[in-house]
Design a protein around this motif. Structure first.
Motif, PDB file in Angstrom:
ATOM      1  N   VAL A 194       7.771   9.661  -6.644  1.00  0.00           N
ATOM      2  CA  VAL A 194       6.307   9.813  -6.627  1.00  0.00           C
ATOM      3  C   VAL A 194       5.847  10.579  -7.867  1.00  0.00           C
ATOM      4  O   VAL A 194       4.872  10.182  -8.532  1.00  0.00           O
ATOM      5  CB  VAL A 194       5.847  10.539  -5.342  1.00  0.00           C
ATOM      6  CG1 VAL A 194       4.372  10.917  -5.437  1.00  0.00           C
ATOM      7  CG2 VAL A 194       6.079   9.661  -4.127  1.00  0.00           C
ATOM      8  N   GLU A 195       6.542  11.655  -8.189  1.00  0.00           N
ATOM      9  CA  GLU A 195       6.174  12.453  -9.354  1.00  0.00           C
ATOM     10  C   GLU A 195       6.319  11.641 -10.638  1.00  0.00           C
ATOM     11  O   GLU A 195       5.479  11.730 -11.544  1.00  0.00           O
ATOM     12  CB  GLU A 195       7.053  13.708  -9.424  1.00  0.00           C
ATOM     13  CG  GLU A 195       6.766  14.738  -8.342  1.00  0.00           C
ATOM     14  CD  GLU A 195       5.414  15.404  -8.532  1.00  0.00           C
ATOM     15  OE1 GLU A 195       4.999  15.590  -9.692  1.00  0.00           O
ATOM     16  OE2 GLU A 195       4.762  15.717  -7.521  1.00  0.00           O
ATOM     17  N   CYS A 196       7.375  10.861 -10.725  1.00  0.00           N
ATOM     18  CA  CYS A 196       7.626  10.065 -11.923  1.00  0.00           C
ATOM     19  C   CYS A 196       6.492   9.085 -12.181  1.00  0.00           C
ATOM     20  O   CYS A 196       5.992   8.968 -13.306  1.00  0.00           O
ATOM     21  CB  CYS A 196       8.951   9.316 -11.795  1.00  0.00           C
ATOM     22  SG  CYS A 196       9.311   8.182 -13.147  1.00  0.00           S
ATOM     23  N   GLU A 256       5.223  11.762   7.891  1.00  0.00           N
ATOM     24  CA  GLU A 256       6.010  12.212   6.750  1.00  0.00           C
ATOM     25  C   GLU A 256       7.274  11.378   6.618  1.00  0.00           C
ATOM     26  O   GLU A 256       7.655  10.644   7.536  1.00  0.00           O
ATOM     27  CB  GLU A 256       6.371  13.694   6.918  1.00  0.00           C
ATOM     28  CG  GLU A 256       5.150  14.616   6.993  1.00  0.00           C
ATOM     29  CD  GLU A 256       5.523  16.052   7.312  1.00  0.00           C
ATOM     30  OE1 GLU A 256       6.656  16.259   7.802  1.00  0.00           O
ATOM     31  OE2 GLU A 256       4.699  16.951   7.076  1.00  0.00           O
ATOM     32  N   PHE A 257       7.912  11.519   5.484  1.00  0.00           N
ATOM     33  CA  PHE A 257       9.153  10.790   5.209  1.00  0.00           C
ATOM     34  C   PHE A 257      10.172  11.055   6.312  1.00  0.00           C
ATOM     35  O   PHE A 257      10.415  12.206   6.691  1.00  0.00           O
ATOM     36  CB  PHE A 257       9.709  11.232   3.859  1.00  0.00           C
ATOM     37  CG  PHE A 257      11.028  10.599   3.503  1.00  0.00           C
ATOM     38  CD1 PHE A 257      11.081   9.417   2.785  1.00  0.00           C
ATOM     39  CD2 PHE A 257      12.228  11.200   3.868  1.00  0.00           C
ATOM     40  CE1 PHE A 257      12.301   8.843   2.445  1.00  0.00           C
ATOM     41  CE2 PHE A 257      13.447  10.637   3.540  1.00  0.00           C
ATOM     42  CZ  PHE A 257      13.488   9.451   2.826  1.00  0.00           C
ATOM     43  N   HIS A 306       1.508  10.562  -1.110  1.00  0.00           N
ATOM     44  CA  HIS A 306       2.109  10.305   0.206  1.00  0.00           C
ATOM     45  C   HIS A 306       1.611   8.958   0.700  1.00  0.00           C
ATOM     46  O   HIS A 306       0.634   8.405   0.167  1.00  0.00           O
ATOM     47  CB  HIS A 306       1.744  11.415   1.199  1.00  0.00           C
ATOM     48  CG  HIS A 306       0.261  11.636   1.349  1.00  0.00           C
ATOM     49  ND1 HIS A 306      -0.563  10.774   2.056  1.00  0.00           N
ATOM     50  CD2 HIS A 306      -0.552  12.616   0.880  1.00  0.00           C
ATOM     51  CE1 HIS A 306      -1.806  11.209   2.023  1.00  0.00           C
ATOM     52  NE2 HIS A 306      -1.828  12.325   1.309  1.00  0.00           N
ATOM     53  N   PRO A 307       2.239   8.370   1.739  1.00  0.00           N
ATOM     54  CA  PRO A 307       1.771   7.082   2.245  1.00  0.00           C
ATOM     55  C   PRO A 307       0.424   7.212   2.931  1.00  0.00           C
ATOM     56  O   PRO A 307      -0.034   8.316   3.236  1.00  0.00           O
ATOM     57  CB  PRO A 307       2.871   6.675   3.248  1.00  0.00           C
ATOM     58  CG  PRO A 307       3.450   7.973   3.698  1.00  0.00           C
ATOM     59  CD  PRO A 307       3.407   8.870   2.497  1.00  0.00           C
ATOM     60  N   TRP A 308      -0.221   6.078   3.180  1.00  0.00           N
ATOM     61  CA  TRP A 308      -1.525   6.063   3.848  1.00  0.00           C
ATOM     62  C   TRP A 308      -1.443   6.733   5.205  1.00  0.00           C
ATOM     63  O   TRP A 308      -2.341   7.481   5.600  1.00  0.00           O
ATOM     64  CB  TRP A 308      -2.004   4.614   3.985  1.00  0.00           C
ATOM     65  CG  TRP A 308      -3.317   4.460   4.682  1.00  0.00           C
ATOM     66  CD1 TRP A 308      -4.551   4.771   4.188  1.00  0.00           C
ATOM     67  CD2 TRP A 308      -3.538   3.950   5.998  1.00  0.00           C
ATOM     68  NE1 TRP A 308      -5.532   4.482   5.114  1.00  0.00           N
ATOM     69  CE2 TRP A 308      -4.927   3.969   6.242  1.00  0.00           C
ATOM     70  CE3 TRP A 308      -2.694   3.460   6.991  1.00  0.00           C
ATOM     71  CZ2 TRP A 308      -5.489   3.527   7.435  1.00  0.00           C
ATOM     72  CZ3 TRP A 308      -3.250   3.023   8.179  1.00  0.00           C
ATOM     73  CH2 TRP A 308      -4.629   3.060   8.390  1.00  0.00           C
ATOM     74  N   TYR A 309      -0.354   6.536   5.925  1.00  0.00           N
ATOM     75  CA  TYR A 309      -0.177   7.165   7.237  1.00  0.00           C
ATOM     76  C   TYR A 309      -0.053   8.685   7.117  1.00  0.00           C
ATOM     77  O   TYR A 309      -0.236   9.399   8.095  1.00  0.00           O
ATOM     78  CB  TYR A 309       1.063   6.593   7.933  1.00  0.00           C
ATOM     79  CG  TYR A 309       0.958   5.111   8.239  1.00  0.00           C
ATOM     80  CD1 TYR A 309       0.246   4.650   9.340  1.00  0.00           C
ATOM     81  CD2 TYR A 309       1.560   4.163   7.411  1.00  0.00           C
ATOM     82  CE1 TYR A 309       0.139   3.295   9.616  1.00  0.00           C
ATOM     83  CE2 TYR A 309       1.449   2.802   7.680  1.00  0.00           C
ATOM     84  CZ  TYR A 309       0.750   2.382   8.777  1.00  0.00           C
ATOM     85  OH  TYR A 309       0.634   1.049   9.045  1.00  0.00           O
ATOM     86  N   GLY A 310       0.248   9.176   5.924  1.00  0.00           N
ATOM     87  CA  GLY A 310       0.321  10.612   5.711  1.00  0.00           C
ATOM     88  C   GLY A 310      -1.013  11.312   5.895  1.00  0.00           C
ATOM     89  O   GLY A 310      -1.059  12.531   6.083  1.00  0.00           O
ATOM     90  N   TYR A 353       0.816  -1.217   0.000  1.00  0.00           N
ATOM     91  CA  TYR A 353       0.000   0.000   0.000  1.00  0.00           C
ATOM     92  C   TYR A 353       0.847   1.263   0.000  1.00  0.00           C
ATOM     93  O   TYR A 353       0.377   2.316  -0.439  1.00  0.00           O
ATOM     94  CB  TYR A 353      -0.936  -0.016   1.208  1.00  0.00           C
ATOM     95  CG  TYR A 353      -2.177   0.833   1.017  1.00  0.00           C
ATOM     96  CD1 TYR A 353      -2.720   1.046  -0.243  1.00  0.00           C
ATOM     97  CD2 TYR A 353      -2.812   1.411   2.103  1.00  0.00           C
ATOM     98  CE1 TYR A 353      -3.865   1.801  -0.421  1.00  0.00           C
ATOM     99  CE2 TYR A 353      -3.963   2.180   1.934  1.00  0.00           C
ATOM    100  CZ  TYR A 353      -4.472   2.368   0.674  1.00  0.00           C
ATOM    101  OH  TYR A 353      -5.599   3.136   0.497  1.00  0.00           O
ATOM    102  N   ARG A 354       2.085   1.183   0.487  1.00  0.00           N
ATOM    103  CA  ARG A 354       2.922   2.381   0.486  1.00  0.00           C
ATOM    104  C   ARG A 354       3.252   2.810  -0.940  1.00  0.00           C
ATOM    105  O   ARG A 354       3.470   3.994  -1.203  1.00  0.00           O
ATOM    106  CB  ARG A 354       4.197   2.156   1.294  1.00  0.00           C
ATOM    107  CG  ARG A 354       5.188   1.159   0.716  1.00  0.00           C
ATOM    108  CD  ARG A 354       6.391   1.023   1.628  1.00  0.00           C
ATOM    109  NE  ARG A 354       7.352   0.034   1.168  1.00  0.00           N
ATOM    110  CZ  ARG A 354       7.241  -1.264   1.363  1.00  0.00           C
ATOM    111  NH1 ARG A 354       6.192  -1.752   2.010  1.00  0.00           N
ATOM    112  NH2 ARG A 354       8.169  -2.099   0.913  1.00  0.00           N
TER     113      ARG A 354
END
Length: 691
Positions: free
Chosen positions: A283-285, A266-267, A257-261, A247-248
């Motif tokens: 992430v952008e890519c 945060e990272f 961002h991750p689910w926990y975000g 899921y990450r």
């Protein structure tokens, strides 16, 4: 260790919204009490347990030593369902307790150092005296059985609903007290050290076995508790699963961002020396890559993928331009299916509104629409025309994008006394059209006309999500599909997101304390160890809360007591000087010396050898020097060179065979062949989460 019968329940503070004296609302707990606890975590957690929890509870004879347990009852929307939050205080064994256990030959191998702190980058913190575990057991574990009729029930009532037997709070405490700290079935397991640094170890929602609670419900409760207790920083190793997928990676592509975000995590650190910039670039890519470039390349190798992407593109009334748009639309469909399952009704998944703004004139749109209606009128009334066939029947001179735009809005168009009906064939991943007489009984909504059920459609959508994930997002398949250019870039980005597992939330920064009681003096105490190098990490500062009439002597005593209360090694700490108070009499009132919130430094030395307790990393020194740039243990599989004693990632030093499997490990420092006998992975101790 045998503990006597439980203490009498302490006075409880019931939230205004709660009317049941035995439980609190699961979904509202903590909302109105955030400003009630204004001190540091070490004192807040004690007040919290005293105010809300039942305990300390009796423990089984087989329970580990130095452990106490409390319990807080929560009720869900249905008052017959009760969930218990167990709060376990685990006292870390000091030198005397460890010697005592060895003398008694007790088989209690308690971990003195916290591996989670090491992976989170907090291994320079001293070892704390206490750890608090917050645990919600799997729902099968809090089934209550009536001692009289043995009926199982989940209730906050004090009487059995079957035989009306009165349930005593002390009934069967031996059975109730069975609680394993390390259990992968826990719905929630979080640890917070006495200094306010903690770790979220496990969240298991509906996919993790919970019948009543979703992962979002559990996370929201955990976040409210951390805010209420004034936790400092909480880390999480994101190994969560959704639909059996990582899921990450999936959520990062969907939301950035991750689910926990969703709760402010945060990272923190990335494996293999990955940075926040690397994470954001990856992430952008993946998110912003245009679908048209993927289909033009992948279509040559995977016709099923191309057909599936085009199907969801045709379903959406909004433009699906990027990979992120596609994943968002599929996840939105799955959420709608789930909501319909809860409500037990047919899903309203699709609208017949026009698909957004048109870049063509109304005349151009009307011409194409009229042409399509004529094609359907000429077709056999009993025959459905597929999206592809209807599009293929249009003149080649027509703009393909314009044709697709009109097709999305064709449903519901009227020609004479007939209307366009559209059905979504998830089994074949296509849309079909035909004209029906207005008012005809043959006109049915969505897919009921073909005997489909929303459950079967949900299964098809889930299969498609997994297929798209494995074909596009997993590193190896992505690299295999595209041999050049975008393929390698796409695969590298996927690997980076999978290698970024460590996230954290800084609660001090995101939820600062708002001063309301100006009759208190708040002091931040910083400990400086004089006999250590200047480069050594200092213990985290401690917040002290003193009354307005406190003196210099009170402050000195409070500083010593605070650090002793939190850290084991400060039992042997001797204070030499407090520069900010130097030359001040002990009887002087602090209000004349310090502001409402000041910082003081306490300087001193340890009177004995405290290397075992000085830091969470212990006195063992690891030398990590890997070709990827990593200089600290990041939890990934590592191997140590017997010659130069350097730890390196097996992924970085392995030589692969023709099948991509590492067969030989060569040290990049001294070119020695590594035996593989000294390996470790910090992830072995982590359980998975299914949200």
């Amino acid at each position: 260790m045998v503990v006597s019968r439980p203490m009498k329940r302490l006075k409880r503070v019931v939230a205004e919204a709660d009317t049941d004296s035995d439980s609190y609302s699961f979904y509202k707990f903590g909302d109105g009490d955030r400003e009630r606890f204004q001190g540091p975590f070490r004192s807040n957690v004690r007040s919290f347990l005293e105010s809300y929890a039942e305990g300390p509870l009796a423990l089984k004879i087989s329970s580990p030593p130095l452990v106490q347990r409390w319990k807080i009852g929560f009720r869900l929307d249905d008052d017959n369902i009760c969930v218990a939050l167990n709060v376990v205080e685990e006292r870390v064994a000091g030198e005397e307790q460890q010697e005592e256990q060895r003398d008694l030959d007790q088989d209690q191998d308690q971990d003195l150092h916290c591996s989670h702190c090491r992976l989170a980058g907090w291994n320079g913190n001293p070892v704390c005296n206490r750890r608090y575990h917050f645990i919600i057991q799997a729902e099968a574990a809090f089934n209550t059985k009536c001692p009289c009729c043995q009926a199982s029930f989940r209730s906050s009532s004090s009487r059995c609903k079957v035989c009306d037997y009165e349930i005593s709070k002390e009934t069967d405490l031996e059975e109730e007290s069975q609680l394993a700290l390390e259990d992968s079935s826990h719905l929630l397991h979080g640890i917070i050290h006495a200094n306010g640094f903690g770790h979220l170890l496990r969240v298991n929602g509906r996919e993790g076995g919970s019948q009543f609670l979703s992962g979002c419900d559990i996370m929201s409760l955990w976040d409210r508790i951390c805010i209420m207790l004034r936790a400092r920083k909480i880390s999480v190793m994101d190994v969560s699963k959704k639909y059996g997928l990582e899921y990450r990676l999936l959520h990062a592509v969907q939301k950035g961002h991750p689910w926990y975000g969703n709760w402010g995590y945060e990272f923190a650190t990335g494996s293999f020396a990955l940075t926040f910039e690397s994470y954001k670039t990856a992430v952008e890519c993946l998110s912003r890559t245009p679908l048209i470039s993927i289909l033009s390349g992948v279509g040559k190798y995977n016709g099923q993928l191309k057909c599936t992407v085009q199907f969801y593109w045709s379903l959406s009334k909004k433009p699906i331009v990027t990979v992120q748009d596609l994943i968002c639309f599929i996840m939105e469909l799955l959420h709608k299916f789930h909501d319909c399952a809860v409500a037990s009704k047919w899903p309203v998944l699709f609208s017949v509104d026009a698909p957004g703004e048109s870049k063509w004139t109304s005349t151009e749109v009307d011409q194409v629409s009229s042409a399509m209606l004529r094609i359907l009128q000429a077709a056999d009334r009993s025959k459905w025309i597929t999206w592809r066939d209807l599009k293929g029947a249009m003149p080649f001179s027509k703009d393909p994008e314009l044709v697709d735009f009109v097709l999305k809005a064709l449903e519901g168009k009227v020609l004479a006394s007939r209307v366009v009906q559209c059905r979504r064939m998830f089994s074949t991943r296509t849309l079909e059209y035909r004209l029906e007489d207005i008012g005809s009984t043959a006109i049915e909504s969505d897919n009921e006309s073909v005997g489909s059920t929303w459950q079967s459609m949900q299964e098809c959508v889930l299969e498609d999500l997994k297929m798209i994930y494995h074909a596009l997002l997993q590193p190896l398949p992505a690299a295999a599909l595209w041999h050049y250019g975008l393929g390698k870039q796409f695969a590298d980005a996927s690997r980076k997101l999978l290698d970024c597992k460590q996230f954290a939330k800084d609660y001090e920064a995101k939820h600062p304390i708002v001063m309301k009681d100006f009759c208190q003096i708040r002091v931040i105490a910083v400990a400086e160890i004089l006999d250590e190098p200047k480069t050594a990490e200092r213990p985290p500062p401690e917040l002290l809360v003193l009354p307005q009439n406190a003196t210099v002597a009170d402050l000195k005593q409070e500083i010593v007591e605070a650090f002793k209360d939190v850290y084991i090694c400060f039992k042997w700490f001797q204070v030499h000087n407090i520069p900010e108070l130097q030359g001040r009499e002990d009887s002087v009132n602090l209000m004349f010396l310090l502001g409402p919130e000041s910082v003081v430094t306490v300087q001193g030395c340890f009177s004995g050898n405290v290397s075992m307790f000085r830091t969470e990393r212990g006195d063992q020194i690891w030398t990590v020097k890997c070709s990827c740039g990593a200089s600290e243990d990041d939890g990934e599989l590592m191997i140590q060179c017997d010659k130069c004693q350097v730890w390196q990632h097996t992924r970085c030093v392995g030589i692969l065979d023709t099948k991509g499997v590492p067969q030989t490990f060569i040290c990049k420092e001294c070119n020695e062949i590594l035996s593989g006998t000294s390996c470790h992975s910090g992830h072995n101790m982590l359980g998975s989460s299914s949200v």
